[in-house]
Design a protein around this motif. Structure first.
Motif, PDB file in Angstrom:
ATOM      1  N   SER A  66      48.602  36.406  43.768  1.00  0.00           N
ATOM      2  CA  SER A  66      49.908  36.939  43.376  1.00  0.00           C
ATOM      3  C   SER A  66      49.860  38.406  42.987  1.00  0.00           C
ATOM      4  N   HIS A  67      48.670  38.943  42.714  1.00  0.00           N
ATOM      5  CA  HIS A  67      48.590  40.317  42.219  1.00  0.00           C
ATOM      6  C   HIS A  67      48.889  41.305  43.348  1.00  0.00           C
ATOM      7  N   PRO A  68      49.773  42.291  43.097  1.00  0.00           N
ATOM      8  CA  PRO A  68      50.134  43.220  44.182  1.00  0.00           C
ATOM      9  C   PRO A  68      48.986  44.088  44.673  1.00  0.00           C
ATOM     10  N   LEU A  69      47.896  44.208  43.920  1.00  0.00           N
ATOM     11  CA  LEU A  69      46.737  44.962  44.388  1.00  0.00           C
ATOM     12  C   LEU A  69      45.792  44.106  45.232  1.00  0.00           C
ATOM     13  N   ILE A  70      46.124  42.829  45.400  1.00  0.00           N
ATOM     14  CA  ILE A  70      45.257  41.917  46.172  1.00  0.00           C
ATOM     15  C   ILE A  70      46.087  41.302  47.297  1.00  0.00           C
ATOM     16  N   GLY A  71      46.828  40.235  47.019  1.00  0.00           N
ATOM     17  CA  GLY A  71      47.876  39.751  47.905  1.00  0.00           C
ATOM     18  C   GLY A  71      47.493  39.171  49.248  1.00  0.00           C
ATOM     19  N   GLN A  72      46.205  39.085  49.581  1.00  0.00           N
ATOM     20  CA  GLN A  72      45.786  38.464  50.841  1.00  0.00           C
ATOM     21  C   GLN A  72      44.848  37.309  50.518  1.00  0.00           C
ATOM     22  N   TYR A  73      45.025  36.193  51.211  1.00  0.00           N
ATOM     23  CA  TYR A  73      44.282  34.989  50.830  1.00  0.00           C
ATOM     24  C   TYR A  73      42.775  35.161  50.993  1.00  0.00           C
ATOM     25  N   ALA A  74      42.341  35.935  52.005  1.00  0.00           N
ATOM     26  CA  ALA A  74      40.898  36.116  52.195  1.00  0.00           C
ATOM     27  C   ALA A  74      40.304  36.903  51.031  1.00  0.00           C
ATOM     28  N   TYR A  75      41.008  37.930  50.601  1.00  0.00           N
ATOM     29  CA  TYR A  75      40.556  38.681  49.426  1.00  0.00           C
ATOM     30  C   TYR A  75      40.546  37.786  48.190  1.00  0.00           C
ATOM     31  N   ALA A  76      41.628  37.027  48.015  1.00  0.00           N
ATOM     32  CA  ALA A  76      41.726  36.178  46.827  1.00  0.00           C
ATOM     33  C   ALA A  76      40.605  35.139  46.788  1.00  0.00           C
ATOM     34  N   GLU A  77      40.257  34.568  47.940  1.00  0.00           N
ATOM     35  CA  GLU A  77      39.157  33.591  47.993  1.00  0.00           C
ATOM     36  C   GLU A  77      37.834  34.246  47.602  1.00  0.00           C
ATOM     37  N   ALA A  78      37.552  35.401  48.210  1.00  0.00           N
ATOM     38  CA  ALA A  78      36.279  36.075  47.935  1.00  0.00           C
ATOM     39  C   ALA A  78      36.206  36.542  46.488  1.00  0.00           C
ATOM     40  N   LEU A  79      37.305  37.045  45.967  1.00  0.00           N
ATOM     41  CA  LEU A  79      37.324  37.512  44.581  1.00  0.00           C
ATOM     42  C   LEU A  79      37.186  36.353  43.597  1.00  0.00           C
ATOM     43  N   THR A  80      37.791  35.210  43.920  1.00  0.00           N
ATOM     44  CA  THR A  80      37.647  34.033  43.053  1.00  0.00           C
ATOM     45  C   THR A  80      36.186  33.632  42.957  1.00  0.00           C
ATOM     46  N   ASP A  81      35.497  33.588  44.086  1.00  0.00           N
ATOM     47  CA  ASP A  81      34.073  33.228  44.079  1.00  0.00           C
ATOM     48  C   ASP A  81      33.272  34.194  43.207  1.00  0.00           C
ATOM     49  N   ARG A  82      33.522  35.474  43.359  1.00  0.00           N
ATOM     50  CA  ARG A  82      32.763  36.464  42.596  1.00  0.00           C
ATOM     51  C   ARG A  82      33.115  36.418  41.106  1.00  0.00           C
ATOM     52  N   LEU A  83      34.398  36.274  40.807  1.00  0.00           N
ATOM     53  CA  LEU A  83      34.808  36.214  39.394  1.00  0.00           C
ATOM     54  C   LEU A  83      34.101  35.059  38.682  1.00  0.00           C
ATOM     55  N   LEU A  84      34.108  33.889  39.300  1.00  0.00           N
ATOM     56  CA  LEU A  84      33.476  32.732  38.664  1.00  0.00           C
ATOM     57  C   LEU A  84      31.964  32.910  38.562  1.00  0.00           C
ATOM     58  N   ALA A  85      31.348  33.455  39.590  1.00  0.00           N
ATOM     59  CA  ALA A  85      29.897  33.642  39.570  1.00  0.00           C
ATOM     60  C   ALA A  85      29.468  34.580  38.453  1.00  0.00           C
ATOM     61  N   HIS A  86      30.274  35.586  38.167  1.00  0.00           N
ATOM     62  CA  HIS A  86      29.906  36.595  37.169  1.00  0.00           C
ATOM     63  C   HIS A  86      30.354  36.244  35.752  1.00  0.00           C
ATOM     64  N   ASN A  87      31.141  35.159  35.597  1.00  0.00           N
ATOM     65  CA  ASN A  87      31.715  34.885  34.277  1.00  0.00           C
ATOM     66  C   ASN A  87      31.503  33.469  33.768  1.00  0.00           C
ATOM     67  N   ARG A  88      30.654  32.688  34.429  1.00  0.00           N
ATOM     68  CA  ARG A  88      30.485  31.296  34.028  1.00  0.00           C
ATOM     69  C   ARG A  88      30.073  31.148  32.568  1.00  0.00           C
ATOM     70  N   GLU A  89      29.251  32.056  32.061  1.00  0.00           N
ATOM     71  CA  GLU A  89      28.789  31.915  30.684  1.00  0.00           C
ATOM     72  C   GLU A  89      29.902  32.090  29.662  1.00  0.00           C
ATOM     73  N   HIS A  90      31.019  32.686  30.089  1.00  0.00           N
ATOM     74  CA  HIS A  90      32.136  32.931  29.174  1.00  0.00           C
ATOM     75  C   HIS A  90      33.304  31.985  29.391  1.00  0.00           C
ATOM     76  N   LEU A  91      33.217  31.108  30.408  1.00  0.00           N
ATOM     77  CA  LEU A  91      34.329  30.213  30.735  1.00  0.00           C
ATOM     78  C   LEU A  91      33.894  28.768  30.504  1.00  0.00           C
ATOM     79  N   ALA A  92      34.440  28.153  29.470  1.00  0.00           N
ATOM     80  CA  ALA A  92      34.002  26.811  29.090  1.00  0.00           C
ATOM     81  C   ALA A  92      34.251  25.783  30.198  1.00  0.00           C
ATOM     82  N   TRP A  93      35.245  26.032  31.040  1.00  0.00           N
ATOM     83  CA  TRP A  93      35.614  25.064  32.063  1.00  0.00           C
ATOM     84  C   TRP A  93      34.883  25.279  33.380  1.00  0.00           C
ATOM     85  N   ALA A  94      34.221  26.412  33.551  1.00  0.00           N
ATOM     86  CA  ALA A  94      33.630  26.731  34.858  1.00  0.00           C
ATOM     87  C   ALA A  94      32.331  25.979  35.105  1.00  0.00           C
TER      88      ALA A  94
END
Length: 421
Positions: free
Chosen positions: A393-421
């Motif tokens: 939904s973010h206007p600086l992203i807005g494409q599903y391929a970007y959103a998929e790749a960014l989701t993978d990277r966000l979770l990989a880099h933040n698992r220690e801070h996300l209780a649900w990940a």
């Protein structure tokens, strides 16, 4: 009066303490408590804070502690300036989005979402502990992303107001261009946190003469250079956007620039190491000049003004804050958090009326508000799909391929801070 700073071990803190010392007639603090789990940093910052108070003849007491509950007990106001994950997490936020061709920044885009996911649960836990200890305390949020964090606090029923230094920085610069005192400059400031425009610059107050056209005519080149936008863009807009709008108006150019130089986080981390070495010097009793390059210009003045108004009648009657929309901007939900001029007092912040907003700005504000809805939902409930929806939904992203790749990277880099990940 007791004021508590959560994240008091930040290298920002001497800027804040300097303001408390200089403006003690506006905000008469009797006890200032700095809370931080990083004991070594807190000791250095606390020592300098006491020396700043002593040099300027402030009679207040400064207490340092790693015990949050002790620190907030009996506080009249609690100021939040924490960074979950420290500069290391910030550096990751500024780098992995670039791998997907998207802006890497700590409050905007994918990096901003990562920061929100790490931060919202921690801030809400702190706020609940403040409420249990002292339900009448005001919470002043300077923790980014301020809009999303403030919305989380207000949604949970806390007495909270968000604070950003963008508006006060522009006010000071415009005052210098105009040759008047800053207090004479009233901004018609409208938008969301880090997504704002100055649609008017008035002398003397909300009903004063609008000198924005003259300001742009006489000083447009300097203002454009400061924002790193072409002068013709400002002329065509007829308003002054905040420097964060460059991420939207010149996205691809910014991505190329960010990919060609060290991250801002790396620069700040090096600066912080140097600052902490300075703070360890027992002869240092004022904020060092280097601190001005750390960011947060005029943060102390804005914080003093806001706290003084919330806790009494010492602050300015009108201030730019982050607060609930209500019906101020009718094209946004009532529970959205907007950044506008407001009348601030012991009952909180009441937005001033805003003239009709140009669709050029209103459309982007509505889009980013929708993103913030989804970002807050992801921060509160977790889940990969919610993260993906927010990114898409973010206007600086807005494409599903970007959103998929960014989701993978966000979770990989933040698992220690996300209780649900």
């Amino acid at each position: 009066m007791k004021l508590t700073v959560v994240g008091g071990g930040s290298t920002y803190t001497p800027e804040l303490v300097d303001g408390f010392a200089r403006l003690r007639d506006t905000l008469p603090i009797e006890e200032l408590v700095l809370v931080d789990p990083a004991a070594d940093r807190l000791e250095l910052v606390g020592g300098l804070a006491r020396r700043i108070f002593a040099r300027q003849g402030h009679p207040g007491r400064i207490v340092t502690t790693g015990d949050l509950d002790r620190g907030v007990e009996g506080a009249d106001a609690v100021l939040l300036q924490l960074r979950v994950g420290g500069q290391a997490a910030r550096e990751r936020d500024e780098t992995w989005p670039l791998e997907c061709g998207c802006v890497g920044q700590e409050t905007t885009g994918a990096g901003g979402l990562a920061k929100a996911l790490r931060t919202v649960p921690v801030v809400l836990d702190i706020a609940e502990r403040v409420r249990r200890t002292n339900p009448d305390a005001w919470i002043i949020d300077f923790t980014n992303p301020v809009g999303i964090v403030t919305r989380a606090l207000l949604g949970a029923g806390h007495k909270a107001v968000g604070l950003c230094n963008v508006a006060i920085g522009l006010q000071r610069k415009f005052a210098a261009h105009l040759g008047v005192a800053p207090a004479e400059v009233h901004l018609d400031h409208v938008g969301l946190n880090h997504l704002t425009w100055e649609t008017g610059v008035r002398l003397g107050g909300p009903a004063g003469e609008d000198v924005l056209p003259k300001l742009l005519a006489d000083h447009g080149e300097l203002i454009a250079a400061d924002l790193r936008l072409p002068r013709p863009v400002l002329d065509r807009l007829g308003v002054v956007p905040s420097y964060y709008l460059r991420y939207y108006y010149a996205h691809d150019e910014v991505v190329r620039e960010l990919g060609a130089k060290p991250s801002r986080a790396a620069e700040v981390a090096a600066m912080e190491r140097e600052l902490l070495e300075m703070y360890a010097d027992p002869a240092l009793d004022e904020k060092p000049a280097l601190l001005a390059r750390r960011g947060g210009a005029f943060y102390s003045e804005a914080a003093v003004d806001l706290a003084a108004s919330l806790l009494g009648d010492g602050g300015s009657p009108y201030q730019v804050v982050n607060t609930r929309n209500g019906g101020t901007l009718p094209f946004l939900p009532a529970d959205a958090v907007i950044e506008v001029q407001a009348a601030v007092g012991p009952d909180g912040a009441a937005p001033l009326p805003v003239p009709t907003v140009d669709p050029l700005y209103a459309g982007l504000m509505a889009n980013v508000t929708a993103y913030e809805d989804l970002a807050l939902d992801a921060a509160l409930r977790g889940g990969r799909d919610r993260v993906f929806r927010a990114l898409l939904s973010h206007p600086l992203i807005g494409q599903y391929a970007y959103a998929e790749a960014l989701t993978d990277r966000l979770l990989a880099h933040n698992r220690e801070h996300l209780a649900w990940a």
